[in-house]
Write a protein that holds these residues in place. Structure first.
Motif, short mmCIF file in Angstrom:
data_model
loop_
_atom_site.label_atom_id
_atom_site.label_comp_id
_atom_site.label_asym_id
_atom_site.label_seq_id
_atom_site.Cartn_x
_atom_site.Cartn_y
_atom_site.Cartn_z
N MET A 238 0.87 -1.18 0.03
CA MET A 238 0.01 -0.07 0.02
C MET A 238 0.76 1.09 -0.12
SD MET A 238 -3.06 -1.08 0.00
CE MET A 238 -4.00 0.35 0.47
N LYS A 239 0.49 2.25 -0.89
CA LYS A 239 1.19 3.50 -0.98
C LYS A 239 1.25 4.16 0.47
CE LYS A 239 1.62 7.91 -3.33
NZ LYS A 239 0.89 8.93 -4.23
N GLY A 240 2.63 4.66 0.79
CA GLY A 240 2.82 5.53 1.79
C GLY A 240 2.69 4.66 3.18
N ARG A 241 2.69 3.18 3.11
CA ARG A 241 2.36 2.29 4.35
C ARG A 241 3.87 1.88 4.77
NH1 ARG A 241 -2.90 1.05 4.94
NH2 ARG A 241 -4.29 2.42 3.69
N LYS A 242 4.08 1.59 6.14
CA LYS A 242 5.22 1.10 6.60
C LYS A 242 4.94 -0.45 6.85
CE LYS A 242 6.67 5.47 7.03
NZ LYS A 242 7.72 5.76 6.13
N ASP A 243 6.28 -1.02 7.44
CA ASP A 243 6.38 -2.56 7.50
C ASP A 243 4.97 -2.96 8.54
OD1 ASP A 243 8.42 -2.56 5.99
OD2 ASP A 243 9.88 -2.36 7.61
N LYS A 244 4.65 -2.31 9.38
CA LYS A 244 3.85 -2.69 10.57
C LYS A 244 2.22 -2.37 10.23
CE LYS A 244 7.12 -2.56 14.34
NZ LYS A 244 7.18 -2.01 15.91
N THR A 245 2.00 -1.72 8.89
CA THR A 245 0.85 -1.39 8.41
C THR A 245 -0.12 -2.84 8.41
OG1 THR A 245 1.43 0.60 7.48
CG2 THR A 245 -0.74 -0.22 6.81
N PRO A 246 -1.40 -2.65 8.73
CA PRO A 246 -2.21 -4.12 8.54
C PRO A 246 -2.56 -4.09 7.22
CG PRO A 246 -3.38 -2.20 9.69
CD PRO A 246 -2.05 -1.76 9.54
N ASP A 247 -2.83 -5.54 6.57
CA ASP A 247 -3.12 -5.72 5.23
C ASP A 247 -4.45 -5.03 4.93
OD1 ASP A 247 -1.14 -7.27 5.19
OD2 ASP A 247 -2.29 -9.24 5.29
N PHE A 248 -4.77 -4.79 3.77
CA PHE A 248 -6.02 -4.06 3.51
C PHE A 248 -6.99 -4.89 2.76
CE2 PHE A 248 -8.17 -1.21 0.26
CZ PHE A 248 -8.91 -0.53 1.42
N ARG A 249 -8.18 -5.09 3.12
CA ARG A 249 -9.11 -5.78 2.47
C ARG A 249 -10.01 -5.21 1.55
NH1 ARG A 249 -12.17 -9.06 7.14
NH2 ARG A 249 -12.58 -6.88 7.92
N VAL A 250 -10.02 -5.66 0.57
CA VAL A 250 -10.87 -5.15 -0.51
C VAL A 250 -12.14 -6.11 -0.81
CG1 VAL A 250 -11.08 -4.30 -3.10
CG2 VAL A 250 -8.94 -4.02 -1.63
N PRO A 251 -13.35 -5.55 -0.45
CA PRO A 251 -14.52 -6.40 -0.77
C PRO A 251 -14.85 -6.71 -2.39
CG PRO A 251 -15.30 -4.39 0.07
CD PRO A 251 -13.73 -4.50 -0.05
N LEU A 252 -15.27 -7.61 -2.73
CA LEU A 252 -15.23 -7.90 -4.45
C LEU A 252 -16.65 -8.09 -4.61
CD1 LEU A 252 -12.41 -10.46 -4.66
CD2 LEU A 252 -12.32 -7.94 -5.38
N SER A 253 -17.23 -7.22 -5.50
CA SER A 253 -18.66 -7.40 -6.03
C SER A 253 -18.87 -8.77 -7.01
CB SER A 253 -18.95 -6.01 -6.78
OG SER A 253 -18.21 -5.84 -8.06
N ASP A 254 -19.82 -9.03 -7.31
CA ASP A 254 -20.27 -10.10 -8.23
C ASP A 254 -19.42 -9.73 -9.48
OD1 ASP A 254 -21.64 -11.39 -6.44
OD2 ASP A 254 -23.59 -10.71 -6.99
N GLU A 255 -19.57 -8.41 -9.85
CA GLU A 255 -19.00 -8.08 -11.33
C GLU A 255 -17.57 -8.38 -11.19
OE1 GLU A 255 -18.62 -6.50 -15.08
OE2 GLU A 255 -20.29 -7.52 -13.98
N ALA A 256 -16.76 -7.93 -9.98
CA ALA A 256 -15.51 -7.93 -9.87
C ALA A 256 -14.78 -9.50 -9.82
CB ALA A 256 -15.03 -7.43 -8.36
N LEU A 257 -15.81 -10.27 -9.10
CA LEU A 257 -15.55 -11.81 -9.06
C LEU A 257 -15.36 -12.47 -10.55
CD1 LEU A 257 -17.52 -12.71 -5.88
CD2 LEU A 257 -14.85 -12.82 -6.20
N GLU A 258 -16.34 -11.83 -11.49
CA GLU A 258 -16.70 -12.37 -12.67
C GLU A 258 -15.26 -11.95 -13.41
OE1 GLU A 258 -17.69 -14.19 -16.21
OE2 GLU A 258 -18.52 -14.33 -14.11
N VAL A 259 -14.87 -10.85 -13.28
CA VAL A 259 -13.61 -10.29 -14.00
C VAL A 259 -12.20 -11.34 -13.48
CG1 VAL A 259 -12.08 -8.58 -14.05
CG2 VAL A 259 -14.41 -8.04 -14.37
N ILE A 260 -12.37 -11.52 -12.26
CA ILE A 260 -11.40 -12.47 -11.55
C ILE A 260 -11.51 -13.81 -12.20
CG2 ILE A 260 -10.40 -13.55 -9.66
CD1 ILE A 260 -11.08 -10.58 -8.19
N LYS A 261 -12.54 -14.16 -12.36
CA LYS A 261 -12.74 -15.54 -12.91
C LYS A 261 -12.27 -15.73 -14.36
CE LYS A 261 -16.48 -19.07 -14.37
NZ LYS A 261 -17.76 -19.05 -14.40
N GLN A 262 -12.53 -14.64 -15.09
CA GLN A 262 -11.84 -14.66 -16.51
C GLN A 262 -10.40 -14.53 -16.40
OE1 GLN A 262 -13.87 -12.04 -19.32
NE2 GLN A 262 -15.67 -11.95 -17.82
#
Length: 397
Positions: free
Chosen positions: A265-289
């Motif tokens: 993640m931009k501007g983050r340091k080593d101890k910054t927690p991971d960032f979760r991104v929720p995926l919509s149905d459309e996003a999941l379809e893109v990932i499937k392809q």
């Protein structure tokens, strides 16, 4: 005395038989069986006899040998060991002969651990590689001064202000790195060059963004199922930066959540927690392809090796005669959130991966608003795919 100091001649040097021959003043010729030979200077320092090699006769003429002998005899008269003095001078010369290119590469190598993906995207090194090293790369770092730096950056100082600023910053780091190595450099040269270059006229401009109402039409054109089209689709749907998206690995996806490592993640340091991104149905379809085109687990590979580049996605929009660029879709999403929803500020900013609040506030906040963001991005996906709906209201946890 003159004859005693010059007993040999250029002709005799070539014709003499194997053996040792004195030219006078401590200069000797050691002739070998194969016809070659070596110049040697005999001196006495602190009561100790020393023999100093001056070089082979194939490279050092009689005249040059005599000149060298004169120089080193003068050193001996100062009660200095000429052999040690020559080594000292060599070490000093070696310090001065470290080329900027070598220093820059070493500085980059030592900083890779601090850079995203170990600097594989090349953004740290590229300002040096493109604008500094072609002209100054082969110059000894100790010889670089403010006028050299001014001359190399003046063509882009106003036209490409941000690039020039980065190049100057990287060069400053390289000079400090050279100083840390014990080399003699002017670490103030970059600041002096800045003074010579003057105030930059160019003002930084935001990356052009597509108005959010125009995004559905553009999204509809990304329909050929190529890596570039799929990458742009997911970029639009999620609002993430292009770096994490281009390096999206299948292992980062768990169900309908994409987890971006904190260090990516931009501007983050080593101890910054991971960032979760929720995926919509459309996003999941893109990932499937995209999975069907993946290589080594990376969902958006380039044609030859590595992953798709920023430039590849930008050129697609450039060829379409668009002013907007991929990074601008984050602004499109943010404007849509502001104008078409009643989303709380914290939720809106977190959706874009921005750090919200001070350190104390973040320490006490235990939520990343995942469910609110899931609803928001699902609504955004409907807008992007041409579906309409009412303005929504999200309640902050």
């Amino acid at each position: 005395m003159g004859r005693e100091l010059n007993r040999l001649s250029a002709v005799s040097v070539k014709k003499l038989a194997p053996g040792k021959y004195a030219d006078g003043g401590g200069l000797w010729l050691y002739k070998r069986e194969d016809g070659g030979g070596q110049w040697v200077l005999r001196v006495t320092v602190h009561g100790r006899r020393r023999e100093m090699g001056l070089g082979p006769i194939a490279d050092i003429s009689l005249k040059d040998a005599r000149d060298d002998a004169t120089k080193w005899r003068a050193v001996t008269r100062q009660n200095l060991d000429p052999i040690k003095e020559r080594e000292r001078l060599k070490r000093e010369a070696a310090k001065r002969l470290h080329l900027l290119k070598e220093i820059a590469e070493d500085a980059f190598e030592s900083r890779k651990a601090e850079l995203k993906e170990d600097g594989v995207a090349g953004r740290w090194f590229s300002p040096l590689e493109i604008h500094i090293l072609p002209k100054l790369g082969k110059v000894p770092v100790s010889e670089i001064d403010q006028t050299d730096i001014r001359d190399v950056l003046s063509p882009i100082w106003h036209k490409k202000a941000e690039t020039a600023r980065k190049a100057l910053n990287r060069l400053s780091i390289c000079l400090k790195h050279a100083a840390a190595l014990g080399l003699e450099v002017d670490i103030q040269a970059t600041e002096k060059a800045r003074a010579l270059l003057g105030q930059q006229r160019h003002k930084a401009t935001n990356i052009p963004a597509m108005p959010w109402r125009e995004v559905p039409a553009f999204y509809g054109t990304l329909s050929d199922g190529t890596v570039t089209h799929l990458a742009l689709r997911l970029l639009i749907l999620t609002g993430v930066r292009s770096g994490p998206l281009r390096f999206l690995h299948d292992s980062q996806i768990n169900g309908d959540v994409w987890t971006i490592p904190g260090e990516a993640m931009k501007g983050r340091k080593d101890k910054t927690p991971d960032f979760r991104v929720p995926l919509s149905d459309e996003a999941l379809e893109v990932i499937k392809q995209a999975r069907q085109l993946s290589r080594d687990g990376f969902l958006f590979p380039s044609v030859k090796r590595g992953v798709v580049s920023d430039m590849t996605m930008s050129r697609l929009m450039e060829r379409a005669k668009m002013a907007a660029r991929p990074h601008g879709f984050r602004s499109s999403l943010r404007d849509w959130i502001a104008e078409a929803t009643d989303t709380p500020h914290d939720v809106a900013e977190t959706t874009l991966g921005h750090i919200v609040g001070g350190a104390v506030e973040r320490a006490y906040r235990r939520t990343d608003f995942l469910e609110q963001r899931r609803t928001l991005l699902a609504r955004w996906a409907k807008h992007v795919t041409g579906q309409t709906g009412q303005v929504i209201q999200l309640v902050k946890e």
